[in-house]
Design a protein around this motif. Structure first.
Motif, mmCIF file in Angstrom:
data_model
loop_
_atom_site.group_PDB
_atom_site.id
_atom_site.type_symbol
_atom_site.label_atom_id
_atom_site.label_comp_id
_atom_site.label_asym_id
_atom_site.label_seq_id
_atom_site.Cartn_x
_atom_site.Cartn_y
_atom_site.Cartn_z
ATOM 1 N N ILE A 1 -2.274 25.215 -10.237
ATOM 2 C CA ILE A 1 -2.177 26.664 -10.080
ATOM 3 C C ILE A 1 -0.695 26.998 -10.144
ATOM 4 O O ILE A 1 0.099 26.452 -9.383
ATOM 5 N N VAL A 2 -0.319 27.873 -11.053
ATOM 6 C CA VAL A 2 1.087 28.219 -11.242
ATOM 7 C C VAL A 2 1.515 29.226 -10.182
ATOM 8 O O VAL A 2 0.864 30.263 -10.004
ATOM 9 N N ASP A 3 2.601 28.908 -9.474
ATOM 10 C CA ASP A 3 3.153 29.805 -8.458
ATOM 11 C C ASP A 3 4.330 30.569 -9.043
ATOM 12 O O ASP A 3 5.211 29.984 -9.682
ATOM 13 N N ILE A 4 4.336 31.862 -8.782
ATOM 14 C CA ILE A 4 5.399 32.742 -9.246
ATOM 15 C C ILE A 4 5.952 33.503 -8.055
ATOM 16 O O ILE A 4 5.192 34.061 -7.257
ATOM 17 N N ALA A 5 7.270 33.511 -7.928
ATOM 18 C CA ALA A 5 7.930 34.348 -6.923
ATOM 19 C C ALA A 5 8.519 35.545 -7.658
ATOM 20 O O ALA A 5 9.233 35.384 -8.645
ATOM 21 N N ASP B 1 -9.714 23.491 -17.851
ATOM 22 C CA ASP B 1 -9.606 22.044 -17.689
ATOM 23 C C ASP B 1 -8.195 21.609 -17.296
ATOM 24 O O ASP B 1 -8.017 20.557 -16.691
ATOM 25 N N ARG B 2 -7.168 22.437 -17.586
ATOM 26 C CA ARG B 2 -5.780 22.057 -17.281
ATOM 27 C C ARG B 2 -5.084 23.017 -16.325
ATOM 28 O O ARG B 2 -4.058 22.673 -15.742
ATOM 29 N N VAL B 3 -5.594 24.211 -16.193
ATOM 30 C CA VAL B 3 -4.965 25.210 -15.325
ATOM 31 C C VAL B 3 -6.054 25.884 -14.507
ATOM 32 O O VAL B 3 -7.030 26.385 -15.047
ATOM 33 N N GLY B 4 -5.847 25.894 -13.189
ATOM 34 C CA GLY B 4 -6.761 26.594 -12.304
ATOM 35 C C GLY B 4 -7.521 25.667 -11.388
ATOM 36 O O GLY B 4 -7.668 24.468 -11.657
ATOM 37 N N LEU B 5 -7.979 26.266 -10.299
ATOM 38 C CA LEU B 5 -8.683 25.513 -9.264
ATOM 39 C C LEU B 5 -9.459 26.499 -8.401
ATOM 40 O O LEU B 5 -8.985 27.606 -8.124
ATOM 41 N N HIS B 6 -10.636 26.087 -7.986
ATOM 42 C CA HIS B 6 -11.407 26.918 -7.060
ATOM 43 C C HIS B 6 -10.615 27.054 -5.761
ATOM 44 O O HIS B 6 -9.960 26.109 -5.319
ATOM 45 N N LYS B 7 -10.685 28.211 -5.143
ATOM 46 C CA LYS B 7 -9.845 28.503 -3.975
ATOM 47 C C LYS B 7 -10.084 27.570 -2.787
ATOM 48 O O LYS B 7 -9.223 27.431 -1.935
ATOM 49 N N ALA C 1 -13.044 33.391 -7.528
ATOM 50 C CA ALA C 1 -12.523 32.302 -6.701
ATOM 51 C C ALA C 1 -11.883 31.164 -7.495
ATOM 52 O O ALA C 1 -11.491 30.161 -6.914
ATOM 53 N N PHE C 2 -11.731 31.292 -8.823
ATOM 54 C CA PHE C 2 -11.073 30.262 -9.629
ATOM 55 C C PHE C 2 -9.694 30.769 -10.004
ATOM 56 O O PHE C 2 -9.532 31.589 -10.902
ATOM 57 N N ARG C 3 -8.699 30.278 -9.277
ATOM 58 C CA ARG C 3 -7.341 30.824 -9.365
ATOM 59 C C ARG C 3 -6.477 30.032 -10.336
ATOM 60 O O ARG C 3 -6.424 28.810 -10.274
ATOM 61 N N VAL C 4 -5.776 30.774 -11.199
ATOM 62 C CA VAL C 4 -4.862 30.144 -12.151
ATOM 63 C C VAL C 4 -3.407 30.457 -11.822
ATOM 64 O O VAL C 4 -2.511 29.702 -12.200
#
Length: 179
Positions: free
Chosen positions: A64-68, A8-14, A110-113
């Motif tokens: 969706i949290v991005d990490i480098a 509900d707070r983290v993630g989204l379908h691609k 397909a549900f990316r966090v």
């Protein structure tokens, strides 16, 4: 892979674009991921950084949290993929200047966090990630402009993630290049 938070707070379908209100949970998700990544990438990575909109306090973002990950000069795609697979990351390929080696962490198909971008530590892409984050953290005007742009693009590209991403490129480039 056990992800300790709900969808509900983290993630989204691609295939979906949705800009969520800022959530302090995003920093917790990064910290959780970094604690797992650092030992797994020992010898392969020099640094792990939270980047993108979720790394900027107060900025709405796709949840969706991005990490480098700044990779050492000797890290290979095969070695990084082998180190990340046990953590549940799936390799999507080399996005080149558009993001480096791209990995995703999904809680279901397909549900990316998390998006993980593997780039050489110290190269242009690495510096661009950090510069863009720095501009957004320092400048209220840049944050406001980026928020308005993202909300407008999300409305126009609600089911077109590549289109949404491509449409932000000019703004990101101007921020990174100082123009």
């Amino acid at each position: 892979m056990t992800f300790p938070w709900g969808e509900d707070r983290v993630g989204l379908h691609k295939d979906v674009v949705r800009v969520a209100e800022p959530d302090p949970l995003w920093a917790e998700v990064f910290a959780w991921a970094a604690r797992r990544l650092r030992p797994a990438l020992d010898g392969l990575a020099v640094a792990v950084e939270h980047v993108g909109s979720t790394s900027v306090p107060g900025l709405p973002a796709k949840p969706i949290v991005d990490i480098a990950v700044g990779l050492s000069g000797t890290a290979t795609e095969a070695a990084v993929e082998a180190a990340l697979a046990p953590l549940g990351y799936r390799y999507l390929g080399d996005a080149g200047d558009d993001g480096g080696w791209l990995y995703v962490l999904e809680t279901r198909p397909a549900f990316r966090v998390l998006h993980l971008h593997g780039v050489r530590y110290g190269d242009q892409r690495w510096h661009d990630y950090l510069r863009f984050r720095g501009v957004l953290r320092r400048s209220a005007a840049a944050r406001d402009a980026y928020e308005h742009l993202k909300r407008d693009l999300a409305a126009r590209h609600a089911a077109d993630r590549p289109g949404y991403t491509a449409a932000k490129t000019g703004f990101v480039t101007r921020c990174v290049r100082g123009g």
